[in-house]
Design a protein around this motif. Structure first.
Motif, short mmCIF file in Angstrom:
data_model
loop_
_atom_site.label_atom_id
_atom_site.label_comp_id
_atom_site.label_asym_id
_atom_site.label_seq_id
_atom_site.Cartn_x
_atom_site.Cartn_y
_atom_site.Cartn_z
N PRO A 16 -11.47 5.15 10.26
CA PRO A 16 -10.44 6.18 10.38
C PRO A 16 -9.70 6.20 11.71
CG PRO A 16 -12.59 7.13 10.79
CD PRO A 16 -12.83 5.69 10.46
N ALA A 17 -10.06 5.36 12.66
CA ALA A 17 -9.41 5.42 13.98
C ALA A 17 -8.06 4.73 14.00
CB ALA A 17 -10.33 4.82 15.04
N GLU A 45 -12.68 3.66 29.02
CA GLU A 45 -13.14 5.00 29.38
C GLU A 45 -12.39 5.55 30.60
OE1 GLU A 45 -17.51 6.42 29.18
OE2 GLU A 45 -17.14 6.31 31.32
N TYR A 49 -9.37 15.73 22.79
CA TYR A 49 -10.71 15.23 22.48
C TYR A 49 -11.18 14.24 23.54
CZ TYR A 49 -14.50 13.13 19.76
OH TYR A 49 -15.72 12.66 19.33
N VAL A 50 -10.23 13.50 24.11
CA VAL A 50 -10.57 12.56 25.18
C VAL A 50 -10.51 13.33 26.49
CG1 VAL A 50 -9.92 10.41 26.32
CG2 VAL A 50 -9.55 10.66 23.86
N ASP A 55 -16.76 -1.30 26.32
CA ASP A 55 -16.22 -0.03 26.79
C ASP A 55 -15.97 0.91 25.61
OD1 ASP A 55 -14.09 1.89 27.80
OD2 ASP A 55 -14.46 0.77 29.64
N ARG A 113 -17.69 4.53 24.76
CA ARG A 113 -16.90 5.74 24.52
C ARG A 113 -17.33 6.41 23.21
NH1 ARG A 113 -10.81 4.96 24.17
NH2 ARG A 113 -10.84 7.24 24.10
N ARG A 169 -20.93 7.86 23.48
CA ARG A 169 -20.96 9.12 24.25
C ARG A 169 -20.28 10.24 23.50
NH1 ARG A 169 -20.22 5.71 29.79
NH2 ARG A 169 -22.41 5.82 30.43
N SER A 170 -19.22 9.96 22.79
CA SER A 170 -18.54 11.06 22.10
C SER A 170 -19.33 11.47 20.85
CB SER A 170 -17.09 10.70 21.79
OG SER A 170 -16.95 10.08 20.57
N PHE A 171 -20.01 10.53 20.20
CA PHE A 171 -20.81 10.88 19.02
C PHE A 171 -22.07 11.65 19.40
CE2 PHE A 171 -24.31 9.99 16.07
CZ PHE A 171 -23.76 10.46 14.88
N ARG A 188 -22.66 13.17 22.23
CA ARG A 188 -22.44 14.23 23.25
C ARG A 188 -23.44 14.05 24.40
NH1 ARG A 188 -19.10 15.17 18.78
NH2 ARG A 188 -17.91 17.07 19.07
N ALA A 248 -16.26 1.54 33.38
CA ALA A 248 -17.43 2.04 32.64
C ALA A 248 -18.45 0.95 32.36
CB ALA A 248 -16.98 2.69 31.32
N ARG A 272 -25.92 8.38 35.47
CA ARG A 272 -26.07 8.33 34.01
C ARG A 272 -26.56 6.96 33.52
NH1 ARG A 272 -19.76 8.32 31.83
NH2 ARG A 272 -19.08 6.51 33.00
N VAL A 275 -18.01 6.91 13.98
CA VAL A 275 -16.60 6.91 14.36
C VAL A 275 -15.79 7.93 13.54
CG1 VAL A 275 -15.68 5.13 12.82
CG2 VAL A 275 -14.85 5.25 15.17
N GLU A 302 -15.60 11.27 13.59
CA GLU A 302 -14.87 12.26 14.39
C GLU A 302 -13.96 11.58 15.42
OE1 GLU A 302 -17.17 14.81 16.95
OE2 GLU A 302 -15.53 16.26 17.16
N PHE A 303 -14.48 10.57 16.11
CA PHE A 303 -13.69 9.84 17.10
C PHE A 303 -12.40 9.31 16.47
CE2 PHE A 303 -12.38 6.06 19.40
CZ PHE A 303 -12.60 6.36 20.73
N GLY A 304 -12.53 8.76 15.28
CA GLY A 304 -11.38 8.17 14.60
C GLY A 304 -10.27 9.17 14.35
N ARG A 313 -9.99 12.27 15.86
CA ARG A 313 -9.55 13.05 17.02
C ARG A 313 -9.12 12.22 18.22
NH1 ARG A 313 -13.27 17.95 18.26
NH2 ARG A 313 -11.43 18.40 19.53
N ALA A 314 -9.64 11.01 18.35
CA ALA A 314 -9.24 10.19 19.51
C ALA A 314 -8.29 9.07 19.11
CB ALA A 314 -10.46 9.61 20.20
#
Lengths: 441, 441
Positions: free
Chosen positions: A32-33, A155, A167-168, B128, B132, B135-137, B139, B156, B173, B299, B301-303, B305-306
């Motif tokens: 979906p990205a 990133e 979101y980013v 990278d 991303r 980390r976004s999935f 949190r 990164a 981290r 992916v 949500e990332f897909g 929203r990002a």
């Protein structure tokens, strides 16, 4: 934020069976990205010069794609890549003459302060490298960008790309300042306002204990809405970041390589000297290559202690592509053409939109033009519906552009540098028809 | 840390005038961050199959470069790229069939859990992007890597690449765990030790309030010193990171695309299912293309929203290159050849080094082999001088390899996947001579 000019999957039912099936497979395989352009996506199968052709044999005048800037499938570039592919494709840990020749030629287009060229594959990588070097040289973390900047997708550069949406996340080390604005800020105040906003951002950053490492801007402010004028408005901000001990990074991924006509690089219109210049998109006419031009002292310690190797960056085939692109721009006078054809288009667009209450501005430099759609000239409120209508009307009539800006209301017109008078006239005819039939939907 | 097998500028005076002049121009144009290989750099002008040729007409058997893995200037790959260059080179915001076909074919080589392919240009970009998304999935921010990992050069991923040395800082981290070790850890304990070290790293991270987002490893541990055995040792660590709510990212930039012989991907030898698989180097035989295979839910949500757009990533020419590489690997049985020729080389190297007090181990999988040079078999202390001597002796005698590992004492032997018996014999002959004349310098 929603992407401007994206295909809406909910409209898939209206497409023909072949494209619908391919879109379904694409969604399943790529996820979906990925986004497609236009209300009806284009299934492109062939390109030549200023033209793209779809799977139904329809042709489109390409007034959008700035990667194939010397023309789709430019024969000189194709020949140069093909030739080198058959000879050698290695990397920068062997000695090779072409990369040195190309770096020297490219540096000759820059102010002498920019003494080294480093190569990568994408604009994102170039900006990411520039940030790494800026932060390691200054021992500072802060970066100032414009409100709707786009600098790429790693990133570190996604963090300085607010056009990717909320979101980013932007960390505490990033501050935004308003981009120049052609409608709400008087022209003669653009420079002072940008510098004043930068000052505020630096002060705000310091409240968090963060010092400014760099100001980075796309020198044509593409994702912010395209703000080329008045040439020179960048200078006060560049002077300020220098006075505060930070660096100025000119992101030339959009403006570079003769795009803005008057000058080879966008920053040159503003009479400033960047500490680093990043470049990408049109550099290899679609072959992945990007780069950073840099003041030697900035990389003196980084070079020794961090070293740099990018597997494909500046490999012999990438250099062959980039060399051919530079040859074509210089031999075919494409910078002059960008200025000439760009001015013709700008005057044409001004004539077509003069007196209209829903078009507030036509602006641009060289072959990068913007038309700002508004609800009315009293409020100058963004009119995204008009912009969408025009973009899709043009697409249906065989002309490709897109839209940009915070209000999604600014037409983005960015033809190949090889567009000549005849295609420019064709473009204006299509635009005239689109404007005549445009209505709020 | 100093780069293994780098040319020392202080030796420039010993080179011939032509190369010395070019190195001087190169240093001036590209700056101090670029390195050359070998005590005497190679000025390469041509490549063909397993062979590279320098500017003096000398030929070199390439047993190092894993990018042109189906052979330098492979004619099928060159033809496929050339053909597509003349037809179309755009990007993923138009509909195009080839990228969907290729993604489907590549996903078919993976466990079914990995349902989407996303494309970029370099291994750095792929890693990278994987970070991303991880980390976004999750949190979460924490990443665990091996002590001398290399995953790339964006900000990164440089942060998770300790092989770049101490100047490139690792943030809070990031935690490192010792890589497997063939000499000091009994084989049957490798898996349990890796998992125990991972547990300690996660606990340590949590003391700083950081939760583990991902464990990422190069599945052949190339920069750590090459540790393929025993197959399966990754499983306890992968199970642990999953139990702790983190993801497992298999970095297949080194091990992927049939390199390890037994399996198409390195992780498959360990019988684990990654949440993401990153790939690059050999994917386009030198044309810049890389990718991430990913579990669809990661992916989702990332897909939305990002979103994701990489200008050159997966463009039609990149896909043509990658498709041709996959064709060649499959049609010419190169995975089987990697296993067969790799075993022949490994057995040959074992025979050549048997009984030597200064060689502690010969190991590898497929066409990725390591020979560990030590001071003596009692201490197994690293012998970088011997490794350097062998690497440069081979180079002078027309065979290219390099060295790796924390002690710079492990020969890195990584021929093209097309290396057959005849070239393997040629390699072993040169190695026999080098071993015979090798002395500590």
């Amino acid at each position: 934020m929603t992407m401007v000019n994206a295909f809406d999957q909910a409209r898939a039912a209206q497409l023909d069976a072949e494209d619908r099936a391919l879109i379904e497979r694409r969604l399943r395989a790529l996820g979906p990205a990925y986004r497609l352009f236009y209300e009806e996506p284009i299934h492109v199968v062939r390109g030549e010069g200023c033209w793209l052709y779809d799977n139904k044999g329809r042709k489109y005048l390409d007034a959008y794609n700035n990667v194939a800037s010397v023309g789709h499938c430019n024969p000189k570039v194709v020949a140069a890549i093909t030739r080198q592919l058959g000879i050698l494709n290695t990397h920068t840990r062997y000695l090779h003459e072409d990369i040195v020749n190309y770096a020297e030629r490219l540096l000759a287009t820059m102010p002498p302060q920019l003494g080294h060229m480093m190569f990568a594959c994408t604009g994102s990588e170039a900006n990411d490298l520039a940030l790494r070097i800026a932060r390691s040289f200054t021992r500072r973390q802060g970066v100032i960008i414009t409100s709707l900047a786009y600098h790429g997708l790693t990133e570190a550069v996604a963090e300085i790309s607010p056009s990717l949406g909320d979101y980013v996340q932007r960390g505490k080390r990033v501050r935004t300042i308003p981009a120049p604005n052609a409608l709400f800020v008087p022209m003669e105040e653009q420079g002072a306002k940008l510098a004043a906003d930068l000052k505020t951002a630096i002060e705000d950053m310091r409240k968090d204990g963060i010092e400014p490492a760099a100001l980075i801007v796309d020198t044509i402010f593409s994702s912010d809405g395209l703000y080329p004028d008045p040439a020179g408005f960048l200078k006060p901000a560049v002077d300020l970041i220098h006075a505060e001990g930070g660096l100025f990074i000119a992101d030339e991924v959009q403006a570079g390589f003769a795009r803005t006509g008057e000058k080879f690089w966008g920053f040159q219109r503003h009479d400033v000297i960047p500490d680093m210049v990043t470049m990408g998109k049109p550099m290899g006419n679609g072959f992945p290559i990007s780069g950073v031009a840099i003041r030697p002292d900035l990389v003196a310690e980084f070079g020794v202690r961090a070293r740099y190797f990018n597997t494909f960056g500046g490999n012999p085939v990438a250099i062959a592509a980039a060399t051919a692109v530079l040859d074509v721009i210089q031999e075919e006078g494409l910078q002059e053409n960008a200025e000439k054809t760009g001015n013709f288009l700008k005057e044409g667009l001004k004539a077509l939109t003069a007196g209209r209450q829903d078009i507030a501005d036509v602006r641009g430099s060289g072959l990068f033009l913007a038309v700002e759609c508004v609800v009315d000239r009293q409020t100058n409120a963004p009119n995204a519906a008009l912009a969408t209508s025009l973009v899709n009307n043009l697409r249906r009539n065989g002309v490709l552009i897109s839209a940009t800006g915070p209000g999604a209301n600014i037409l983005k017109i960015r033809p190949q540098l090889i567009m000549r008078q005849a295609e420019a006239e064709r473009f204006l005819e299509a635009m005239e028809k689109a404007l005549a039939t445009a209505h709020l939907s």
